[in-house]
Design a protein around this motif. Sequence first.
Motif, PDB file in Angstrom:
ATOM      1  N   UNK A 141       0.172  -0.836  -4.224  1.00 47.01           N
ATOM      2  CA  UNK A 141       0.172  -0.658  -5.678  1.00 47.01           C
ATOM      3  C   UNK A 141       1.349  -1.411  -6.295  1.00 47.01           C
ATOM      4  N   UNK A 142       1.040  -2.118  -7.379  1.00 43.88           N
ATOM      5  CA  UNK A 142       2.039  -2.960  -8.052  1.00 43.88           C
ATOM      6  C   UNK A 142       3.252  -2.147  -8.538  1.00 43.88           C
ATOM      7  N   UNK A 143       3.034  -0.909  -8.986  1.00 44.15           N
ATOM      8  CA  UNK A 143       4.149  -0.110  -9.530  1.00 44.15           C
ATOM      9  C   UNK A 143       5.172   0.212  -8.439  1.00 44.15           C
ATOM     10  N   UNK A 144       4.664   0.535  -7.226  1.00 45.98           N
ATOM     11  CA  UNK A 144       5.578   0.846  -6.126  1.00 45.98           C
ATOM     12  C   UNK A 144       6.416  -0.369  -5.763  1.00 45.98           C
ATOM     13  N   UNK A 145       5.767  -1.514  -5.704  1.00 44.05           N
ATOM     14  CA  UNK A 145       6.465  -2.757  -5.337  1.00 44.05           C
ATOM     15  C   UNK A 145       7.512  -3.108  -6.390  1.00 44.05           C
ATOM     16  N   UNK A 146       7.147  -2.953  -7.666  1.00 42.68           N
ATOM     17  CA  UNK A 146       8.105  -3.251  -8.743  1.00 42.68           C
ATOM     18  C   UNK A 146       9.324  -2.354  -8.630  1.00 42.68           C
ATOM     19  N   UNK A 147       9.090  -1.082  -8.280  1.00 47.86           N
ATOM     20  CA  UNK A 147      10.181  -0.113  -8.139  1.00 47.86           C
ATOM     21  C   UNK A 147      11.131  -0.522  -7.018  1.00 47.86           C
ATOM     22  N   UNK A 148      10.579  -0.877  -5.855  1.00 51.41           N
ATOM     23  CA  UNK A 148      11.405  -1.284  -4.712  1.00 51.41           C
ATOM     24  C   UNK A 148      12.170  -2.567  -5.037  1.00 51.41           C
ATOM     25  N   UNK A 149      11.474  -3.524  -5.640  1.00 54.77           N
ATOM     26  CA  UNK A 149      12.093  -4.814  -5.969  1.00 54.77           C
ATOM     27  C   UNK A 149      13.289  -4.609  -6.903  1.00 54.77           C
ATOM     28  N   UNK A 150      13.125  -3.754  -7.908  1.00 53.74           N
ATOM     29  CA  UNK A 150      14.203  -3.497  -8.869  1.00 53.74           C
ATOM     30  C   UNK A 150      15.394  -2.846  -8.169  1.00 53.74           C
ATOM     31  N   UNK A 151      15.100  -1.929  -7.256  1.00 56.55           N
ATOM     32  CA  UNK A 151      16.152  -1.218  -6.515  1.00 56.55           C
ATOM     33  C   UNK A 151      16.949  -2.197  -5.645  1.00 56.55           C
TER      34      UNK A 151
END
Length: 281
Positions: A141-151
């Motif tokens: 899911x794109x939202x999970x990936x965006x969250x990890x990338x931002x972190x």
Amino acid sequence: MHETLGIMPLKCGHCGRELPVMGQLVTFQCPSCFRYWVLDEERLEPLTVYRAIAPGETPPAGDEIVGLPFWIADVDGAALRRRIEEAVAELRNASKAILEANAPRERLELDPLALLDPLSDAARARSRLVAEAASVKRPPAQTEIRHIAARLEELGTFRVFIPAFKSPNTYAYLKVGRLLTRAQPAFSIERSNGAGEPVLCALTAREAAAIMDFIFFATLGESLQSNGDFLERIHLEPARPLRLVELPFRRRSASLVSVIGGFWISGRLVEPAEVPAGGTV
Ligand SMILES: [Zn+2]
């Protein structure tokens, strides 16, 4: 593994003093010069031990502080982020290719069905076929990936904590490693001065490096943890050799409270230190 070496006297490579052996620990401290050694693949190697200091740490008098060893792997957050985004792109392309390859087959299989059965059956068969095709290579899911990338972007350096103490419960490694790796607590690291305190380490750096991927995976959300296509594309590369760091824990009756990060674990997860014995293994 370490017990099968037979009789081999362990001597300090600096001053020649026989090293005290404690159970299955792989680290030793010389009782004379206080240097640390680690037994890896039947060789004694010099070891630098660090200790972690919590920001503004002032240990209250009377508290028993226990130092638990962890191997810490520093991973370049930007490199890991790139690898994760590449893996997602690969899966998205693979998923798209499979859907396109299936489209003609789908029409061939469905047309006879549509003649014989009501439309609802055909629609059901179609959705099942599409779902099967998509699940072969499933992009996360794109939202999970965006969250990890931002972190990862925010952290710069991502630390993986691999517990190195001896535990009767192997699940403890994953549990404690996940807690710390997820929290990414702030602390400074200084070289331990070796004031006669042996480090109770049961894992070599090589063994720790072999399980660091699993500890990282355990910090991910459930949908990523169950995505084998994604996980098999992710392999963490430490930016520097792993460091052995003792983290301070406060003993509170049956619990050990981490001074860094503020969580607690059961004291039963940590095997008590044995009395030093002999000089041979
Ligand atoms: Zn020595």
